[in-house]
Design a protein around this motif. Structure first.
Motif, mmCIF file in Angstrom:
data_model
loop_
_atom_site.group_PDB
_atom_site.id
_atom_site.type_symbol
_atom_site.label_atom_id
_atom_site.label_comp_id
_atom_site.label_asym_id
_atom_site.label_seq_id
_atom_site.Cartn_x
_atom_site.Cartn_y
_atom_site.Cartn_z
ATOM 1 N N UNK A 53 0.870 -1.174 0.000
ATOM 2 C CA UNK A 53 0.000 0.000 0.000
ATOM 3 C C UNK A 53 0.902 1.216 0.000
ATOM 4 N N UNK A 54 0.778 2.061 -1.016
ATOM 5 C CA UNK A 54 1.716 3.169 -1.200
ATOM 6 C C UNK A 54 1.058 4.508 -0.884
ATOM 7 N N UNK A 55 1.681 5.258 0.033
ATOM 8 C CA UNK A 55 1.216 6.591 0.421
ATOM 9 C C UNK A 55 2.237 7.605 -0.080
ATOM 10 N N UNK A 56 1.763 8.653 -0.767
ATOM 11 C CA UNK A 56 2.666 9.591 -1.437
ATOM 12 C C UNK A 56 2.274 11.037 -1.154
ATOM 13 N N UNK A 79 -8.492 9.093 -13.653
ATOM 14 C CA UNK A 79 -8.106 8.049 -12.693
ATOM 15 C C UNK A 79 -9.360 7.388 -12.148
ATOM 16 N N UNK A 80 -9.556 6.132 -12.463
ATOM 17 C CA UNK A 80 -10.674 5.386 -11.890
ATOM 18 C C UNK A 80 -10.103 4.565 -10.748
ATOM 19 N N UNK A 81 -10.327 5.015 -9.532
ATOM 20 C CA UNK A 81 -9.661 4.417 -8.383
ATOM 21 C C UNK A 81 -10.151 2.996 -8.132
ATOM 22 N N UNK A 82 -9.312 2.181 -7.488
ATOM 23 C CA UNK A 82 -9.660 0.784 -7.199
ATOM 24 C C UNK A 82 -10.271 0.617 -5.820
ATOM 25 N N UNK A 83 -10.584 1.711 -5.164
ATOM 26 C CA UNK A 83 -11.335 1.696 -3.906
ATOM 27 C C UNK A 83 -10.690 0.831 -2.827
ATOM 28 N N UNK A 84 -9.389 0.958 -2.670
ATOM 29 C CA UNK A 84 -8.691 0.225 -1.620
ATOM 30 C C UNK A 84 -8.686 1.005 -0.308
ATOM 31 N N UNK A 85 -9.171 2.232 -0.350
ATOM 32 C CA UNK A 85 -9.216 3.044 0.857
ATOM 33 C C UNK A 85 -10.362 4.039 0.740
ATOM 34 N N UNK A 86 -10.757 4.583 1.873
ATOM 35 C CA UNK A 86 -11.747 5.652 1.857
ATOM 36 C C UNK A 86 -11.489 6.590 3.033
ATOM 37 N N UNK A 87 -11.925 7.827 2.884
ATOM 38 C CA UNK A 87 -11.769 8.804 3.956
ATOM 39 C C UNK A 87 -12.858 8.570 4.988
ATOM 40 N N UNK A 88 -12.453 8.306 6.227
ATOM 41 C CA UNK A 88 -13.411 8.088 7.310
ATOM 42 C C UNK A 88 -13.857 9.401 7.932
ATOM 43 N N UNK A 102 2.325 -5.909 3.467
ATOM 44 C CA UNK A 102 1.313 -6.673 4.189
ATOM 45 C C UNK A 102 0.067 -5.854 4.489
ATOM 46 N N UNK A 103 0.041 -4.583 4.090
ATOM 47 C CA UNK A 103 -1.099 -3.746 4.442
ATOM 48 C C UNK A 103 -2.328 -4.039 3.604
ATOM 49 N N UNK A 104 -2.165 -4.822 2.541
ATOM 50 C CA UNK A 104 -3.318 -5.097 1.683
ATOM 51 C C UNK A 104 -3.614 -6.582 1.568
ATOM 52 N N UNK A 105 -3.152 -7.377 2.515
ATOM 53 C CA UNK A 105 -3.307 -8.826 2.364
ATOM 54 C C UNK A 105 -4.736 -9.314 2.514
ATOM 55 N N UNK A 106 -5.613 -8.496 3.066
ATOM 56 C CA UNK A 106 -7.008 -8.914 3.174
ATOM 57 C C UNK A 106 -7.760 -8.713 1.860
ATOM 58 N N UNK A 107 -7.097 -8.064 0.874
ATOM 59 C CA UNK A 107 -7.711 -7.852 -0.441
ATOM 60 C C UNK A 107 -7.275 -8.965 -1.381
ATOM 61 N N UNK A 133 -6.681 -3.797 5.566
ATOM 62 C CA UNK A 133 -5.725 -4.585 6.338
ATOM 63 C C UNK A 133 -6.262 -4.903 7.721
ATOM 64 N N UNK A 134 -6.048 -6.125 8.154
ATOM 65 C CA UNK A 134 -6.373 -6.489 9.529
ATOM 66 C C UNK A 134 -5.254 -6.061 10.468
#
Length: 284
Positions: A32-35, A86-95, A258-263, A120-121
């Motif tokens: 999971x990449x944060x930039x 950019x059509x996002x893959x919805x791996x995250x959302x703003x809470x 390992x941050x995306x292993x639940x996907x 991610x768990x």
């Protein structure tokens, strides 16, 4: 560039969002990449240039969360055009999110703080604290950024926080001696993952680590796989002149393993089916 079956070459900026979604989902699902990226006055005129939009899409598409800085477009159309590509893959959302209450007027640009979900768990959520400091008050703003961290951490009861952006934290803007005395350097629990001395500037005539990423929280820090500035000029084979049309800064990024292993990745058949219009999907 993209070449159609008939041999017509099109820039990435003109691809249909469905094709861009395919490109996004082919990236490894294990990280999971944060930039953060100072886009140097991102305007509607700037994104209207095909070669600029082409490169911006390629840069942003590499990241799951991208903090864009120095967007100067009151109409908001520049970002809207970029998001359209950019059509996002919805791996995250703003809470949740808020603008930090800068009651003492310490910041030229008050930090916009956000709480994100992660697939991610191990690390189900993450707080991002971006900052674009002004060169004349770098030390004051970075000192105050510690209070923003405390406020955001308490607000969401989270120790997993990433502080990131164009801090102007090097060269003439902030001497190394003053940098070493910042609370974000001396207080335990903070990890600066963009190393001192790494060049985050595009111009060959400069060598400064202006852009930074700081991690707090054991869970977050234990997942770090890599962190660096992304040299898009070299990676995309651009001249300095061409690269400077995009920005005079390189993006900085941190990759969490390992941050995306639940996907679970979609099969190609399921992915293509999901991209079909509803009427065709029913037939399929």
């Amino acid at each position: 560039m993209w070449e159609s079956p008939r041999g017509v070459r099109l820039p990435v900026a003109m691809l249909r969002p469905a094709v861009l979604l395919l490109l996004l989902l082919t990236r490894g699902m294990e990280a999971f990449r944060v930039c953060a990226f100072n886009t140097q006055r991102l305007t509607l005129v700037k994104v209207a240039q095909v070669e600029v939009m082409d490169t911006l899409v390629r840069i942003v598409a590499r990241c799951d969360i991208m903090v864009l800085q120095e967007v100067v477009d009151p109409s908001d159309r520049a970002v809207a055009l970029l998001l359209r590509e950019l059509n996002r893959s919805h791996r995250t959302q703003v809470l949740d999110s808020y603008v930090y209450h800068d009651q003492d007027d310490l910041f030229a640009r008050e930090p916009f703080v956000a709480h994100f979900s992660l697939p991610s768990k191990v690390l189900p959520s993450l707080v991002l604290v971006p900052l674009h400091s002004t060169p004349k008050d770098v030390e004051k703003e970075l000192t105050a950024l510690y209070d923003v961290f405390l406020d955001a951490s308490q607000h969401w009861q989270s120790k997993d926080v990433i502080l990131l952006g164009d801090f102007n934290a090097d060269c003439a803007s902030l001497a190394k001696k003053r940098l070493s005395k910042l609370l974000l350097r001396t207080e335990p629990g903070f990890r600066w993952v963009i190393a001192d001395g790494e060049d985050t500037t595009v111009r060959a005539s400069t060598h400064c680590t202006y852009d930074r990423i700081i991690l707090h929280g054991e869970r977050c820090q234990n997942l770090v796989q890599s962190a660096a500035a992304f040299d898009f000029a070299t990676n995309f084979q651009l001249t300095e002149e061409e690269a400077l049309k995009i920005s005079d800064h390189y993006p900085v990024e941190v990759e969490l393993n390992q941050a995306a292993r639940s996907i679970q990745p979609l099969s190609l058949a399921a992915l293509l089916l999901s991209l079909l219009p509803p009427e065709l999907a029913r037939v399929a």
